[in-house]
Motif scaffolding. Structure first.
Motif, PDB file in Angstrom:
ATOM      1  N   VAL A 182       1.095  -1.065   0.008  1.00 56.88           N
ATOM      2  CA  VAL A 182      -0.028   0.015  -0.024  1.00 56.88           C
ATOM      3  C   VAL A 182       0.809   1.236   0.066  1.00 56.88           C
ATOM      4  CG1 VAL A 182      -1.868   1.266   1.196  1.00 56.88           C
ATOM      5  CG2 VAL A 182      -1.793  -1.186   0.971  1.00 56.88           C
ATOM      6  N   GLY A 183       1.848   1.319   0.799  1.00 53.09           N
ATOM      7  CA  GLY A 183       2.696   2.448   0.849  1.00 53.09           C
ATOM      8  C   GLY A 183       3.501   2.700  -0.127  1.00 53.09           C
ATOM      9  N   ASP A 188       4.292   6.197  -5.497  1.00 52.60           N
ATOM     10  CA  ASP A 188       4.549   6.042  -6.725  1.00 52.60           C
ATOM     11  C   ASP A 188       3.986   7.034  -7.570  1.00 52.60           C
ATOM     12  OD1 ASP A 188       5.362   4.944  -9.357  1.00 52.60           O
ATOM     13  OD2 ASP A 188       3.837   3.404  -9.408  1.00 52.60           O
ATOM     14  N   GLY A 189       5.150   7.841  -8.104  1.00 51.82           N
ATOM     15  CA  GLY A 189       4.556   8.917  -9.007  1.00 51.82           C
ATOM     16  C   GLY A 189       4.065  10.021  -8.025  1.00 51.82           C
ATOM     17  N   LEU A 190       4.769  10.344  -6.946  1.00 50.67           N
ATOM     18  CA  LEU A 190       3.991  11.323  -5.908  1.00 50.67           C
ATOM     19  C   LEU A 190       4.015  12.582  -6.616  1.00 50.67           C
ATOM     20  CD1 LEU A 190       3.035  11.797  -2.991  1.00 50.67           C
ATOM     21  CD2 LEU A 190       5.289  12.032  -2.350  1.00 50.67           C
ATOM     22  N   GLY A 191       4.889  13.246  -7.081  1.00 52.64           N
ATOM     23  CA  GLY A 191       4.837  14.481  -7.744  1.00 52.64           C
ATOM     24  C   GLY A 191       3.694  14.544  -8.670  1.00 52.64           C
ATOM     25  N   LEU A 195       0.426  16.949  -8.247  1.00 53.56           N
ATOM     26  CA  LEU A 195       0.025  17.866  -9.268  1.00 53.56           C
ATOM     27  C   LEU A 195      -1.350  18.007  -9.597  1.00 53.56           C
ATOM     28  CD1 LEU A 195       1.647  20.157 -10.624  1.00 53.56           C
ATOM     29  CD2 LEU A 195       2.315  18.498 -12.429  1.00 53.56           C
ATOM     30  N   ASP A 196      -1.991  16.800  -9.562  1.00 50.45           N
ATOM     31  CA  ASP A 196      -3.307  16.891  -9.673  1.00 50.45           C
ATOM     32  C   ASP A 196      -4.496  17.611  -8.996  1.00 50.45           C
ATOM     33  OD1 ASP A 196      -3.020  15.250 -11.976  1.00 50.45           O
ATOM     34  OD2 ASP A 196      -3.422  13.483 -10.917  1.00 50.45           O
ATOM     35  N   PHE A 197      -3.718  17.843  -7.634  1.00 47.86           N
ATOM     36  CA  PHE A 197      -4.198  18.596  -6.683  1.00 47.86           C
ATOM     37  C   PHE A 197      -3.790  20.129  -6.441  1.00 47.86           C
ATOM     38  CE2 PHE A 197      -4.651  14.124  -5.253  1.00 47.86           C
ATOM     39  CZ  PHE A 197      -6.257  14.143  -5.275  1.00 47.86           C
ATOM     40  N   ILE A 201       6.009  19.706  -5.563  1.00 50.52           N
ATOM     41  CA  ILE A 201       6.874  19.510  -4.698  1.00 50.52           C
ATOM     42  C   ILE A 201       8.163  19.494  -5.478  1.00 50.52           C
ATOM     43  CG2 ILE A 201       5.511  17.889  -3.410  1.00 50.52           C
ATOM     44  CD1 ILE A 201       7.001  15.306  -4.925  1.00 50.52           C
ATOM     45  N   SER A 202       9.339  19.572  -4.635  1.00 45.71           N
ATOM     46  CA  SER A 202      10.660  19.736  -5.339  1.00 45.71           C
ATOM     47  C   SER A 202      11.089  18.393  -6.167  1.00 45.71           C
ATOM     48  CB  SER A 202      11.540  20.163  -4.309  1.00 45.71           C
ATOM     49  OG  SER A 202      11.824  19.112  -3.396  1.00 45.71           O
ATOM     50  N   ALA A 203      11.978  18.693  -7.027  1.00 48.62           N
ATOM     51  CA  ALA A 203      12.507  17.506  -7.615  1.00 48.62           C
ATOM     52  C   ALA A 203      13.364  16.455  -6.684  1.00 48.62           C
ATOM     53  CB  ALA A 203      13.323  17.954  -8.744  1.00 48.62           C
ATOM     54  N   ASP A 204      13.647  17.089  -5.624  1.00 45.68           N
ATOM     55  CA  ASP A 204      14.533  16.011  -4.733  1.00 45.68           C
ATOM     56  C   ASP A 204      13.471  15.328  -3.631  1.00 45.68           C
ATOM     57  OD1 ASP A 204      17.147  17.084  -5.289  1.00 45.68           O
ATOM     58  OD2 ASP A 204      17.130  18.735  -3.889  1.00 45.68           O
ATOM     59  N   LEU A 205      12.273  15.976  -3.439  1.00 44.22           N
ATOM     60  CA  LEU A 205      11.481  15.141  -2.748  1.00 44.22           C
ATOM     61  C   LEU A 205      10.873  14.213  -3.544  1.00 44.22           C
ATOM     62  CD1 LEU A 205       9.983  14.891  -0.183  1.00 44.22           C
ATOM     63  CD2 LEU A 205       8.215  16.436  -0.813  1.00 44.22           C
ATOM     64  N   ASP A 206      10.728  14.568  -4.793  1.00 44.64           N
ATOM     65  CA  ASP A 206       9.998  13.421  -5.776  1.00 44.64           C
ATOM     66  C   ASP A 206      10.897  12.483  -6.005  1.00 44.64           C
ATOM     67  OD1 ASP A 206       8.188  12.372  -7.395  1.00 44.64           O
ATOM     68  OD2 ASP A 206       8.875  13.562  -9.096  1.00 44.64           O
TER      69      ASP A 206
END
Length: 237
Positions: A182-183, A188-191, A195-197, A201-206
């Motif tokens: 689940v986690g 997966d593809g967090l950035g 973005l849909d919302f 987020i930064s590239a480093d966080l992604d």
């Protein structure tokens, strides 16, 4: 004299329990430590070999990289461990366990998309101009995958709850594997998802989320291997 006669056997009994406890502990889940060392060793070997000979400056967590390959191999190893540890009398009743591991291995190798223009779970495959034979085979594989997942949840859930009540170790590995599934799907593809919302987020966080996802996915089959090893106590009975 009477007191000594009553207390001595009791003291001896406690000493015997204390002396036997290390052996009992080591025999309770034999092979568990070996399974963990083997799993972690395989991950390290695949990552190191990839970085030294194949990555050519690319990330080891890339598609088809050492980490993803290690995950697929570990799922296959989980199937092997199942058939080694589990009594033959239980194979048919628990066939969904190795089947699920095999499906996850195929997913890690991108087999669900390798032989068709779209994934076998994609509606485009069945609504497009794909050959009828391909649609039928892909549909059968998709239905079998759904059946295995539902059977695992239907039979595995009650088994996990019973084992937890009995104080067994193996269900904790199974639960951890579920949490990781689940986690990892969540990050997966967090950035792209955020973005849909309207959240950027930064590239480093992604990149960090991507690393967490890949590492987490690698530990799912490790948890499966440890659950199987703990469940059957290292021998067929």
């Amino acid at each position: 004299m009477i007191v000594a006669a009553k207390s001595t056997p009791k003291a001896m009994r406690y000493r015997m329990i204390d002396q036997q406890s290390p052996t009992a502990t080591s025999e309770k889940w034999p092979g568990l430590a070996s399974a963990a060392v083997l799993s972690f060793g395989l991950i390290a070997v695949f990552v190191i070999v990839d970085l030294l000979f194949f990555a050519q400056g690319q990330s080891f967590k890339r598609e088809g990289g050492g980490l993803e390959t290690a995950s697929a191999v570990l799922y296959i190893l989980a199937v092997v461990v199942f058939f080694i540890k589990t009594p033959m009398s239980e194979w048919l009743r628990l066939f969904h366990v190795p089947a699920l591991m095999a499906l996850f291995a195929c997913r890690e190798l991108d087999f669900d998309k390798a032989f068709t223009d779209a994934g076998i779970l994609s509606l485009r495959l069945y609504s497009g101009d794909t050959a009828l034979g391909t649609k039928l085979i892909a549909g059968a594989v998709a239905l079998f995958s759904i059946y295995v997942i539902l059977r695992t949840a239907w039979r595995g859930g009650p088994a996990v709850l019973r084992a937890l009540r009995d104080g067994a170790l193996w269900p904790w590995f199974a639960i951890l594997a579920g949490v990781l599934v689940v986690g990892t799907k969540s990050v997966d593809g967090l950035g792209r998802k955020l973005l849909d919302f309207g959240i950027v987020i930064s590239a480093d966080l992604d990149a960090t989320a991507s690393l967490v996802e890949e590492v987490g996915e690698t530990f799912i089959p490790v948890c499966a291997i440890l659950a199987i090893a703990a469940r059957w106590r290292g021998r067929k009975t």
